[in-house]
Design a protein around this motif. Structure first.
Motif, PDB file in Angstrom:
ATOM      1  N   GLU A 240      -2.655   3.904  -2.802  1.00 33.53           N
ATOM      2  CA  GLU A 240      -2.610   3.050  -3.983  1.00 33.53           C
ATOM      3  C   GLU A 240      -2.180   1.664  -3.518  1.00 33.53           C
ATOM      4  O   GLU A 240      -1.186   1.504  -2.825  1.00 33.53           O
ATOM      5  CB  GLU A 240      -1.599   3.604  -4.982  1.00 33.53           C
ATOM      6  CG  GLU A 240      -1.537   2.834  -6.269  1.00 33.53           C
ATOM      7  CD  GLU A 240      -0.581   3.457  -7.268  1.00 33.53           C
ATOM      8  OE1 GLU A 240      -0.311   2.789  -8.284  1.00 33.53           O
ATOM      9  OE2 GLU A 240      -0.108   4.583  -7.052  1.00 33.53           O
ATOM     10  N   VAL A 241      -2.973   0.657  -3.889  1.00 38.76           N
ATOM     11  CA  VAL A 241      -2.688  -0.717  -3.488  1.00 38.76           C
ATOM     12  C   VAL A 241      -2.210  -1.483  -4.710  1.00 38.76           C
ATOM     13  O   VAL A 241      -2.862  -1.480  -5.749  1.00 38.76           O
ATOM     14  CB  VAL A 241      -3.949  -1.394  -2.898  1.00 38.76           C
ATOM     15  CG1 VAL A 241      -3.659  -2.825  -2.491  1.00 38.76           C
ATOM     16  CG2 VAL A 241      -4.475  -0.595  -1.711  1.00 38.76           C
ATOM     17  N   VAL A 242      -1.049  -2.118  -4.567  1.00 39.87           N
ATOM     18  CA  VAL A 242      -0.502  -2.941  -5.648  1.00 39.87           C
ATOM     19  C   VAL A 242      -0.159  -4.307  -5.078  1.00 39.87           C
ATOM     20  O   VAL A 242       0.137  -4.447  -3.897  1.00 39.87           O
ATOM     21  CB  VAL A 242       0.749  -2.287  -6.293  1.00 39.87           C
ATOM     22  CG1 VAL A 242       0.385  -0.995  -6.990  1.00 39.87           C
ATOM     23  CG2 VAL A 242       1.827  -2.031  -5.268  1.00 39.87           C
TER      24      VAL A 242
ATOM     25  N   VAL B 230       0.860  -1.177   0.000  1.00 37.98           N
ATOM     26  CA  VAL B 230       0.000   0.000   0.000  1.00 37.98           C
ATOM     27  C   VAL B 230       0.900   1.232   0.000  1.00 37.98           C
ATOM     28  O   VAL B 230       1.713   1.413   0.909  1.00 37.98           O
ATOM     29  CB  VAL B 230      -0.928   0.041   1.236  1.00 37.98           C
ATOM     30  CG1 VAL B 230      -1.790   1.290   1.209  1.00 37.98           C
ATOM     31  CG2 VAL B 230      -1.776  -1.207   1.312  1.00 37.98           C
ATOM     32  N   LEU B 231       0.771   2.055  -1.020  1.00 35.90           N
ATOM     33  CA  LEU B 231       1.500   3.318  -1.107  1.00 35.90           C
ATOM     34  C   LEU B 231       0.546   4.420  -0.659  1.00 35.90           C
ATOM     35  O   LEU B 231      -0.525   4.582  -1.230  1.00 35.90           O
ATOM     36  CB  LEU B 231       1.965   3.565  -2.543  1.00 35.90           C
ATOM     37  CG  LEU B 231       2.811   2.459  -3.159  1.00 35.90           C
ATOM     38  CD1 LEU B 231       3.016   2.719  -4.645  1.00 35.90           C
ATOM     39  CD2 LEU B 231       4.130   2.332  -2.445  1.00 35.90           C
ATOM     40  N   SER B 232       0.924   5.154   0.379  1.00 33.46           N
ATOM     41  CA  SER B 232       0.040   6.176   0.950  1.00 33.46           C
ATOM     42  C   SER B 232       0.605   7.568   0.722  1.00 33.46           C
ATOM     43  O   SER B 232       1.807   7.788   0.850  1.00 33.46           O
ATOM     44  CB  SER B 232      -0.120   5.948   2.450  1.00 33.46           C
ATOM     45  OG  SER B 232      -0.721   4.707   2.695  1.00 33.46           O
ATOM     46  N   GLY B 233      -0.283   8.491   0.396  1.00 41.29           N
ATOM     47  CA  GLY B 233       0.105   9.883   0.199  1.00 41.29           C
ATOM     48  C   GLY B 233      -1.032  10.811   0.562  1.00 41.29           C
ATOM     49  O   GLY B 233      -2.108  10.370   0.970  1.00 41.29           O
ATOM     50  N   LYS B 234      -0.800  12.096   0.395  1.00 42.52           N
ATOM     51  CA  LYS B 234      -1.818  13.102   0.720  1.00 42.52           C
ATOM     52  C   LYS B 234      -3.075  12.915  -0.115  1.00 42.52           C
ATOM     53  O   LYS B 234      -4.185  13.110   0.365  1.00 42.52           O
ATOM     54  CB  LYS B 234      -1.262  14.499   0.478  1.00 42.52           C
ATOM     55  CG  LYS B 234      -0.174  14.914   1.417  1.00 42.52           C
ATOM     56  CD  LYS B 234       0.343  16.293   1.047  1.00 42.52           C
ATOM     57  CE  LYS B 234       1.548  16.651   1.860  1.00 42.52           C
ATOM     58  NZ  LYS B 234       2.131  17.935   1.455  1.00 42.52           N
TER      59      LYS B 234
END
Length: 105
Positions: free
Chosen positions: A63-65, A55-59
C-alpha cells in the motif's frame, strides 16, 4: 488402497502466538515511524522535508501513501518514486536501508 490425510485443527494457543507475533512486528514498525517523526521534528534530517512517500508492505501486497505533494510545487511525487526505485536497485548493500547513516559515533 488410499489414505486420507486429515489436518489437525489449529489450536487456540498457536493462533494466539501467531497474532502476538504479528502485533509485535506492527509495534516495531510503529516505533520506527515515531523515531523518524522525532528526527523530522528535531530537524535532524539531511533535507528539509516537505512531503512524504511511504510504502506499507505485507503478505497480501503493498500500500502506497503520500502526503504533501498535491499542494506543493517545490516537490515531485515522481522524483520521490525515482529516489525510492534507486534505493531499491543499488548494486551494493545499504545498512538498514537508510540513505544516510544514522549511527551515533
Amino acid at each position: 488402497m488410499t489414505a486420507e490425510i486429515h489436518q489437525f485443527p489449529a489450536s487456540r494457543t498457536a493462533h494466539n502466538r501467531r497474532v502476538a507475533s504479528e502485533q509485535a512486528k506492527r509495534n516495531e514498525l510503529a516505533e520506527y515511524l515515531r523515531t523518524v517523526a522525532k528526527w523530522i521534528q528535531a530537524d535532524d534530517v539531511k533535507c528539509d522535508p516537505q512531503a512524504l512517500l511511504l510504502v506499507l508492505s505485507g503478505k497480501a501486497g503493498d500500500e502506497v501513501v503520500w502526503k504533501g505533494y498535491a499542494d506543493n510545487p517545490d516537490v515531485s511525487l515522481r522524483d520521490a518514486g525515482h529516489a525510492a526505485y534507486a534505493q531499491v536497485n543499488t548494486t551494493f548493500k545499504r545498512r538498514g536501508g537508510n540513505f544516510h547513516d544514522r549511527r551515533k559515533l
